[in-house]
Design an enzyme around this catalytic site. Structure first.
Site, PDB file in Angstrom:
ATOM      1  N   ASP A  30       6.903 -12.072 -18.635  1.00  0.00           N
ATOM      2  CA  ASP A  30       7.029 -13.504 -18.374  1.00  0.00           C
ATOM      3  C   ASP A  30       7.403 -14.218 -19.670  1.00  0.00           C
ATOM      4  OD1 ASP A  30       6.146 -16.377 -17.919  1.00  0.00           O
ATOM      5  OD2 ASP A  30       5.633 -15.522 -15.973  1.00  0.00           O
ATOM      6  N   ILE A  31       8.318 -15.186 -19.584  1.00  0.00           N
ATOM      7  CA  ILE A  31       8.733 -15.922 -20.797  1.00  0.00           C
ATOM      8  C   ILE A  31       7.706 -16.964 -21.224  1.00  0.00           C
ATOM      9  CG2 ILE A  31      11.198 -15.538 -20.430  1.00  0.00           C
ATOM     10  CD1 ILE A  31      11.339 -18.509 -19.503  1.00  0.00           C
ATOM     11  N   ASN A  85       2.469 -16.764  -5.781  1.00  0.00           N
ATOM     12  CA  ASN A  85       2.382 -18.147  -5.302  1.00  0.00           C
ATOM     13  C   ASN A  85       3.422 -18.341  -4.203  1.00  0.00           C
ATOM     14  OD1 ASN A  85       0.486 -18.738  -7.371  1.00  0.00           O
ATOM     15  ND2 ASN A  85       2.174 -18.951  -8.814  1.00  0.00           N
ATOM     16  N   GLY A  91       2.378 -23.623  -6.524  1.00  0.00           N
ATOM     17  CA  GLY A  91       2.908 -23.395  -7.862  1.00  0.00           C
ATOM     18  C   GLY A  91       4.077 -22.439  -7.934  1.00  0.00           C
ATOM     19  N   GLN A  92       4.718 -22.128  -6.805  1.00  0.00           N
ATOM     20  CA  GLN A  92       5.882 -21.245  -6.854  1.00  0.00           C
ATOM     21  C   GLN A  92       7.055 -22.021  -7.437  1.00  0.00           C
ATOM     22  OE1 GLN A  92       7.266 -19.643  -3.085  1.00  0.00           O
ATOM     23  NE2 GLN A  92       8.617 -18.188  -4.105  1.00  0.00           N
ATOM     24  N   SER A  93       7.503 -21.611  -8.626  1.00  0.00           N
ATOM     25  CA  SER A  93       8.584 -22.333  -9.293  1.00  0.00           C
ATOM     26  C   SER A  93       9.945 -21.675  -9.096  1.00  0.00           C
ATOM     27  CB  SER A  93       8.285 -22.482 -10.788  1.00  0.00           C
ATOM     28  OG  SER A  93       8.136 -21.210 -11.379  1.00  0.00           O
ATOM     29  N   HIS A  98       7.873 -12.805  -6.043  1.00  0.00           N
ATOM     30  CA  HIS A  98       7.495 -12.187  -7.313  1.00  0.00           C
ATOM     31  C   HIS A  98       5.982 -12.108  -7.414  1.00  0.00           C
ATOM     32  CE1 HIS A  98       7.805 -16.524  -8.184  1.00  0.00           C
ATOM     33  NE2 HIS A  98       6.959 -16.350  -9.200  1.00  0.00           N
ATOM     34  N   HIS A 100       2.978 -11.822 -10.248  1.00  0.00           N
ATOM     35  CA  HIS A 100       2.542 -11.915 -11.638  1.00  0.00           C
ATOM     36  C   HIS A 100       1.463 -10.864 -11.841  1.00  0.00           C
ATOM     37  CE1 HIS A 100       4.231 -15.984 -12.547  1.00  0.00           C
ATOM     38  NE2 HIS A 100       4.132 -16.113 -11.235  1.00  0.00           N
TER      39      HIS A 100
END
Length: 112
Positions: A30-31, A85, A91-93, A98, A100
């Protein structure tokens, strides 16, 4: 999807720090990590979220969980959290399924 961030990462249009890759999925760090170890695992086929998992695409989700277990073992992680999410309020951006994987710190409950 041409405008999907994760589809662009899969296509190699956007670089990522890969943890693992095979013909079905990609795992990368993750960035904006929220734990000392924080990587994402995504299917290469575009699936919007867990809400779009069905009988035709469920096998890739099972495969992703096998990959998560294998990579955590390889990284020496005995305790970790897996989160997905679904939707804006959760909070799914990025609208691409995906998971985490977070480890290396105490996790609180309930999250958020």
């Amino acid at each position: 999807m041409s405008d999907c961030l994760f589809c662009k990462i899969i296509a190699g249009e956007i670089p990522s720090n890969k943890v693992y890759e095979d013909d079905q999925c990609l795992a990368f760090y993750d960035i904006d990590p929220q734990a000392p170890t924080h990587f994402l695992v995504i299917p290469k086929a575009h699936i919007g979220s867990v809400a779009e998992v069905n009988g035709e695409n469920a096998a890739v989700v099972a495969h992703i969980f096998i990959v998560i277990a294998q990579q955590c073992k390889k990284l020496g992680l005995d305790s970790y959290r897996v989160v997905s999410n679904i939707g804006d309020q959760a909070g799914q951006s990025v609208p691409h399924l995906h998971f985490h994987v977070l480890s290396g710190r105490d996790m609180t409950w309930p999250p958020g």
